[in-house]
Design an enzyme around this catalytic site. Structure first.
Site: not given
Ligand code: NAP
Length: 459
Positions: A22, A53, A111, A135, A138, A193, A211
């Site tokens: 995201v 990270r 969430k 927003e 959910v 994926g 949610k």
């Molecule tokens: P993701 O691809 O796993 O990305 C997480 C990011 O956060 C990575 O860049 C990671 O760093 C960084 N991160 C994680 N822990 C960290 C820490 N302790 N310190 C610093 N940076 C940290 O996750 P995502 O899918 O984008 O999702 C992000 C949020 O959006 C989540 O809360 C998820 O529930 C929500 N969400 C996601 C989607 C979806 O379709 N993906 C939809 C709705 C909501 P590194 O890259 O260096 O590992």
């Protein structure tokens, strides 16, 4: 003049926590839509840092490596607006609390964090007089939080019912289309994926439950935590269940249901139910045609009637759209003064225990193929006040899939052969009646195994 060219306009300093699926899309949109966003807000949105990270990872052309930092704490201290896209509870929780205490408004898609620690976050936002928007937490791109929190704030919402987890919808849809069993459909979803390497939060219903807790709290102006949501995932939905649903003109979906229940003053007055479980719904129901990883949600309100929201519930770009919408909103508040809606929890409604809820049920039984069995089964259901809507013979299931719920065999029960499998759809009955009826069925000599029990909704 564009705010980008106006030296008297101070840019708003944006900290982005997380540059994953995201985060990268949010950063792309902030870059590509820079001019328009500045016009809409009245000031440029300037990304002052991106916390990750591992700074060494390649994140593509939209992430400026010079902005990457592993010191999120220092970053949030400098920001006017913080966008949290890390996920998980810690350090996200502490960082958001620190950010708000320091006067920054916050946008999050998290969430799990809101469902677990929402109250603490809302209180911190109120105490600091800043905004907390979510927003994207959910149903991804689908505008749902704002319509419930703002557009319907003058109405009385009775029920929110929907499919809010794309991964499980993809799996159930694939099982329905191809006849695959759960394990094969999950493996395919992981390959494409749609499911994570560790799919637990999705397939066990925990993501949908988080949610549901957020939706129930918003819809009913009360606090509903994740622990208040009854959760059942889809891991025990079998290919035979899917086939049985098809024969019955139904389809199986993982539903999130939150509703206001009023059984009168003597029964406890107004209460709230929040639950997530797989259920059979008729093919004619609008949710039945929600395919692949799409989400759809019905909101039923007294004055507005039924509203349906449909779209992409996940994915980088769709989720980033919702995040950017929130970011523009909190940025405008920052520019023009004022604060968005606060948490509304005045109603303080109790939670209805699952045992008191009512629905139709589908029950599949493997029984001894002998005279009197149907009468015995019908008699047990009837003795618990459960009436049968339909009963039919189903293909016998052989092998390890048979008997998801194994009956305790009574001593001296007949040999396993010949056997037959029957599928029963009941009229609406209470969970507690069904539970005790299943106990009785499981100790009945004629019943070899209780193969499946599913709710029937949306009739
Ligand atoms: P993701 O691809 O796993 O990305 C997480 C990011 O956060 C990575 O860049 C990671 O760093 C960084 N991160 C994680 N822990 C960290 C820490 N302790 N310190 C610093 N940076 C940290 O996750 P995502 O899918 O984008 O999702 C992000 C949020 O959006 C989540 O809360 C998820 O529930 C929500 N969400 C996601 C989607 C979806 O379709 N993906 C939809 C709705 C909501 P590194 O890259 O260096 O590992």
């Amino acid at each position: 003049m564009s705010p980008l060219d106006d030296p008297s306009v101070r840019p708003l300093r944006v900290a982005v926590l997380g540059a994953g699926i995201v985060g990268i899309e949010v950063l792309r949109l902030l870059q590509e839509e820079r001019e328009d966003l500045a016009q809409r807000v009245g000031a440029p949105l300037e990304v002052i840092g991106i916390s990750v990270r591992d700074r060494g990872k390649d994140r593509g052309e939209h992430v400026d490596p010079s902005l990457l930092t592993e010191d999120a704490e220092a970053l949030v201290r400098e920001a006017d607006l913080v966008v949290e896209l890390m996920g998980g509870i810690e350090p996200a929780r502490t960082l958001l609390l620190e950010a708000m205490r320091g006067g920054a408004s916050v946008v999050t898609a998290n969430k799990a964090l809101l469902a677990q620690d929402g109250v603490e976050l809302y209180e911190a936002a109120d105490a600091a007089g800043v905004d907390l928007h979510f927003e994207a937490a959910v149903a991804g791109a689908i505008p749902l939080v704002r319509p419930i929190r703002e557009s319907l704030a003058g109405d009385r919402i009775q029920r929110v019912l929907g499919i809010v987890n794309g991964t499980t919808n993809y799996i159930l849809d694939a099982m329905t289309r191809t006849g695959a069993d759960f394990a094969a459909a999950l493996a395919r979803a992981q390959e494409l994926g749609y499911a994570e390497a560790d799919p637990t939060a999705d397939v066990e219903g925990l993501d949908a439950a988080a949610k549901a807790s957020i939706l129930a709290s918003l819809a009913f102006h009360t606090r509903v935590g994740i622990q208040d949501v009854h959760v059942e995932g889809i891991t025990s939905v079998s290919a035979d269940d899917i086939a049985a649903a098809h024969r019955l003109g139904r389809v199986i979906k993982l539903l999130s249901i939150v509703e206001r229940i009023d059984d009168g003053v003597e029964a406890g007055g107004e209460r709230v139910s929040a639950r997530v479980y797989p259920a059979m719904i008729p093919l004619s129901h609008p949710l039945a045609s929600v395919a692949e990883a799409y989400n759809a949600v019905f909101v039923e309100a007294d004055a507005a009637g039924s509203l349906m929201f449909y779209g992409q519930g996940a994915g980088g770009a769709p989720t980033a759209s919702a995040v950017l919408g929130d970011l523009v909103s909190v940025a405008r508040q920052r520019m023009h003064g004022g604060k968005g809606p606060r948490e509304s929890h005045y109603a303080e409604l109790p939670i209805v225990p699952i045992e008191e809820l009512r629905s139709g049920f589908y029950v599949a039984l493997t029984v001894a193929d002998q005279p009197g069995v149907l009468a015995a089964v019908a008699g047990i259901l009837s003795s618990h006040g459960i009436s049968i809507a339909t009963i039919h013979q189903e293909p016998l299931v052989e092998g390890p899939e048979a008997g998801a719920v194994h009956a305790e065999r009574a001593e001296g029960s007949p040999s396993r052969d010949p056997r037959a499998r029957i599928g029963i759809v009941t009229h609406v009955a209470s969970e507690s009646s069904m539970s005790t009826a299943l106990d009785d069925l499981s100790t009945t000599a004629a019943v070899v195994t209780i193969d499946s029990v599913l709710r029937v909704e949306g009739e």
